[in-house]
Write an enzyme that holds these catalytic residues in place. Structure first.
Site, short mmCIF file in Angstrom:
data_model
loop_
_atom_site.label_atom_id
_atom_site.label_comp_id
_atom_site.label_asym_id
_atom_site.label_seq_id
_atom_site.Cartn_x
_atom_site.Cartn_y
_atom_site.Cartn_z
N ARG A 1 -11.52 -11.43 21.02
CA ARG A 1 -10.28 -12.02 21.05
C ARG A 1 -10.24 -12.65 22.57
O ARG A 1 -9.53 -11.93 23.51
CB ARG A 1 -9.06 -10.84 20.94
CG ARG A 1 -9.42 -10.50 19.42
CD ARG A 1 -8.33 -9.74 19.06
NE ARG A 1 -7.15 -10.28 18.77
CZ ARG A 1 -5.84 -10.03 18.06
NH1 ARG A 1 -5.92 -8.76 17.55
NH2 ARG A 1 -4.75 -10.47 17.70
N LYS B 1 6.95 -7.93 13.23
CA LYS B 1 5.85 -7.32 14.11
C LYS B 1 5.60 -8.36 15.41
O LYS B 1 5.46 -8.03 16.50
CB LYS B 1 4.66 -6.74 13.50
CG LYS B 1 3.42 -6.56 14.36
CD LYS B 1 2.32 -6.12 13.51
CE LYS B 1 0.86 -6.17 14.35
NZ LYS B 1 0.43 -7.43 14.60
N ARG C 1 0.68 0.83 12.80
CA ARG C 1 0.92 0.06 14.00
C ARG C 1 1.63 -1.17 13.56
O ARG C 1 2.47 -1.85 14.42
CB ARG C 1 -0.45 -0.35 14.38
CG ARG C 1 -1.22 0.59 15.13
CD ARG C 1 -2.53 0.04 15.68
NE ARG C 1 -2.38 -1.21 16.77
CZ ARG C 1 -3.13 -1.37 17.48
NH1 ARG C 1 -4.38 -1.21 17.47
NH2 ARG C 1 -2.68 -2.36 18.64
N ASP D 1 -3.42 -13.33 8.21
CA ASP D 1 -2.58 -11.98 8.30
C ASP D 1 -2.32 -11.59 6.78
O ASP D 1 -2.01 -10.45 6.69
CB ASP D 1 -1.40 -11.72 9.28
CG ASP D 1 -1.87 -11.98 10.72
OD1 ASP D 1 -2.96 -11.91 10.87
OD2 ASP D 1 -0.83 -12.29 11.50
N1 EPU Z 1 -8.66 -17.92 20.82
C1 EPU Z 1 -9.25 -18.35 21.75
N2 EPU Z 1 -8.79 -18.14 22.99
C2 EPU Z 1 -7.79 -18.08 23.25
C3 EPU Z 1 -6.72 -17.59 22.35
C4 EPU Z 1 -7.29 -17.60 21.07
O1 EPU Z 1 -10.57 -18.84 21.68
O2 EPU Z 1 -7.44 -17.95 24.39
C5 EPU Z 1 -8.92 -18.28 19.37
C6 EPU Z 1 -9.06 -16.76 18.68
O3 EPU Z 1 -10.38 -16.09 19.04
C7 EPU Z 1 -8.78 -17.03 17.44
C8 EPU Z 1 -7.90 -18.21 17.26
O4 EPU Z 1 -8.08 -18.89 18.46
O5 EPU Z 1 -9.77 -17.24 16.59
C9 EPU Z 1 -6.44 -18.08 17.08
O6 EPU Z 1 -5.99 -16.85 17.85
P1 EPU Z 1 -4.57 -16.75 18.39
O7 EPU Z 1 -4.23 -16.82 19.85
O8 EPU Z 1 -3.69 -17.57 17.40
O9 EPU Z 1 -4.20 -15.07 17.88
P2 EPU Z 1 -3.64 -14.05 18.61
O10 EPU Z 1 -2.32 -14.54 19.22
O11 EPU Z 1 -4.47 -13.18 19.32
C10 EPU Z 1 -1.93 -13.31 16.73
C11 EPU Z 1 -1.41 -12.29 15.97
C12 EPU Z 1 -2.35 -11.88 14.84
C13 EPU Z 1 -2.57 -13.32 14.15
C14 EPU Z 1 -3.14 -14.20 14.97
C15 EPU Z 1 -3.18 -15.62 14.09
C16 EPU Z 1 0.01 -11.09 17.44
C17 EPU Z 1 0.31 -9.80 18.13
N3 EPU Z 1 -1.18 -11.14 16.83
O12 EPU Z 1 -2.84 -13.10 17.27
O13 EPU Z 1 -1.98 -10.94 13.94
O14 EPU Z 1 -3.88 -13.05 13.19
O15 EPU Z 1 -1.91 -14.54 15.82
O16 EPU Z 1 -2.02 -15.79 13.41
O17 EPU Z 1 0.97 -11.88 17.15
C18 EPU Z 1 -2.15 -9.15 12.75
O18 EPU Z 1 -0.99 -9.17 12.58
O19 EPU Z 1 -2.75 -8.45 11.91
C19 EPU Z 1 -2.82 -9.90 13.67
C20 EPU Z 1 -4.30 -9.84 13.75
#
Ligand code: EPU
Length: 429
Positions: A122, A22, A400, A308
């Site tokens: 997020r 995913k 999803r 996750d």
């Molecule tokens: N963060 C910030 N600022 C940013 C981006 C992130 O403060 O600009 C913080 C977030 O708030 C969080 C941490 O950094 O505390 C990590 O966030 P990350 O950007 O790594 O998460 P993401 O890209 O939004 C993806 C996955 C999530 C998974 C996380 C961590 C996708 C679509 N989503 O989210 O997947 O938990 O990486 O591995 O790739 C899931 O599949 O259930 C899911 C939530």
């Protein structure tokens, strides 16, 4: 209302084929927009987030068709729009990847700003900081974020050091930088398997990305990308979810179509709890020989224990002998599933980001609600091992991210079905 009905107590036996990842699809499908050609992507999971991503691609002008149950063909030669329609974009947090790809190819992108969600805030400040360093201006206009390249049409390569390890910003900047003018260096980059997969996809289409899988990724911008074929990696978290299901319910299953190296961070704590896990070349045998013991887990970016998988391991910890402790470091609101497990008889106390589990001999089936995707998976796991019948509502969250979870579990011997119930409420009219 649709819900899952699960009668617990059946051990799981047999083989399950793991679908495509995913979170690889989440960035690679928007990445198709960078390509002035025709691409074929295989091992695409049939999940709601993928269907929605394809809807967004089509709304921008891409022509997408399914060639088989898990292969798509996308023609992104003629893209008319630079705007992700708000009513589509807000339905999926990963729609922010369209900012990186529209900006990278056309120098302009408009998309709805992702707000906070059920697992935590997020923010996309790190994404915007990166676009800014590459020469883009951005503005927030109501619920939309508008980003465009300052003078001219191409982003400029830059050195970007993220303030924290972020999977989303790492991938978005890789996408944006693929067609930029010059070299982009991403420091403190995330190293998840889906980041390596995104680099593999971009390189297969003519990009020059190196270092993916380490904390420094170098992207040498190229003038254009060409069409081609690519196959997504298998889903690490779907595989881990089946491993956790066997840990809770018992039995012995073979996971096929996987990359065992991606699962080491999940296998290690499960082995520590007493599970037997044997690696094949592209498969794993997983069995529970006896009682499980408690475990201490702290979620970390890859190669640490993945957030996750945290709720699913929480479901397993409910049954493990003695005390288990889980600390969630990535998402501030990802322990809410414990309240639903408590409704099934689990002994869990939560203090801020730490959950303490004391194993109980049995959970009892109940009516519970999936509060988010992985919270829903945790309830399925708990229900498979509980006494009696559990009904899980709000399963849209689960669908999803998991392809045919009920069908795959039923094939392993679980008593699980997807039911629909007529509701006659005001909201339905
Ligand atoms: N963060 C910030 N600022 C940013 C981006 C992130 O403060 O600009 C913080 C977030 O708030 C969080 C941490 O950094 O505390 C990590 O966030 P990350 O950007 O790594 O998460 P993401 O890209 O939004 C993806 C996955 C999530 C998974 C996380 C961590 C996708 C679509 N989503 O989210 O997947 O938990 O990486 O591995 O790739 C899931 O599949 O259930 C899911 C939530």
């Amino acid at each position: 209302m649709v819900y899952y009905k699960i009668r617990g107590g059946r051990k799981l036996y047999g083989e399950v084929k793991i679908s495509g990842a995913k979170n690889a699809a989440a960035s690679i499908l928007p990445g198709l927009l960078l390509i002035n050609g025709i691409c074929r992507i295989c091992n695409v999971p049939q999940i709601e987030d993928v269907h929605l991503t394809i809807e967004i691609l089509e709304s921008l002008g891409a022509k997408v068709r399914w060639l088989s149950s898990d292969c798509i063909e996308a023609d992104c030669r003629e893209i008319g729009s630079r705007t992700v329609l708000p009513h589509l974009g807000v339905r999926m947090r990963a729609s922010h990847f369209f900012i990186g790809t529209l900006l990278g190819r056309f120098g302009e992108a408009n998309a709805p700003l992702p707000g906070g969600c059920v697992i935590g805030m997020r923010p996309i400040d790190q994404h915007l900081k990166g676009f800014d360093a590459m020469g883009a201006d951005y503005a927030v206009d109501g619920e939309m974020v508008r980003v465009s390249v300052k003078n001219g049409q191409r982003l400029k390569g830059a050195e970007i050091c993220f303030d924290m390890v972020t999977v989303g910003a790492t991938m978005n900047l890789m996408l944006a930088a693929a067609l930029a003018d010059g070299v982009t260096v991403l420091k403190n980059a995330a190293s998840e398997p889906h980041i390596v997969d995104l680099a593999g996809f971009l390189n297969a289409m003519g990009a020059d990305v190196s270092g993916a899988g380490t904390d420094e990724i170098i992207i040498k911008g190229v003038p254009s990308l060409h069409g081609g074929s690519y196959s997504l990696i298998p889903d690490q978290i779907e595989a881990g979810t089946f491993m956790a299901a066997v840990a809770a319910a018992g039995g012995r299953i073979r996971l096929s179509g996987i990359i065992p190296a991606h699962l080491k961070c999940i296998s290690a704590p499960l082995r520590q709890m007493g599970m037997e896990i044997t690696e094949g070349e592209d498969s794993l045998m997983v069995s529970r020989p006896g009682e499980l013991s408690g475990i201490d887990i702290v979620t970390r970016p890859y190669p640490g224990f993945p957030t996750d998988m945290q709720p699913q391991m929480g479901a397993v910890a409910c049954f493990a002998r003695g005390k288990s402790t889980i600390v969630e470091t990535i998402w501030e609101d990802r322990l809410r599933y414990t309240s639903e497990l408590r409704r099934m008889g689990a002994d869990i106390t939560v203090h801020e980001r730490t959950a303490i589990f004391h194993g109980v001999p049995h959970l009892i089936g109940a009516s519970v609600e999936a509060l988010d995707l992985r919270a829903g998976a945790a309830l399925v796991i708990a229900a498979l091992a509980a006494d009696g019948v559990t009904q899980i509502s709000n399963i849209g969250f689960i669908e999803r991210g998991y392809h045919d979870l009920t069908g795959k579990l039923a094939a392993l011997g679980a008593e699980i079905s997807r039911e629909a119930e007529e509701r006659d409420t005001e909201e339905d009219h």
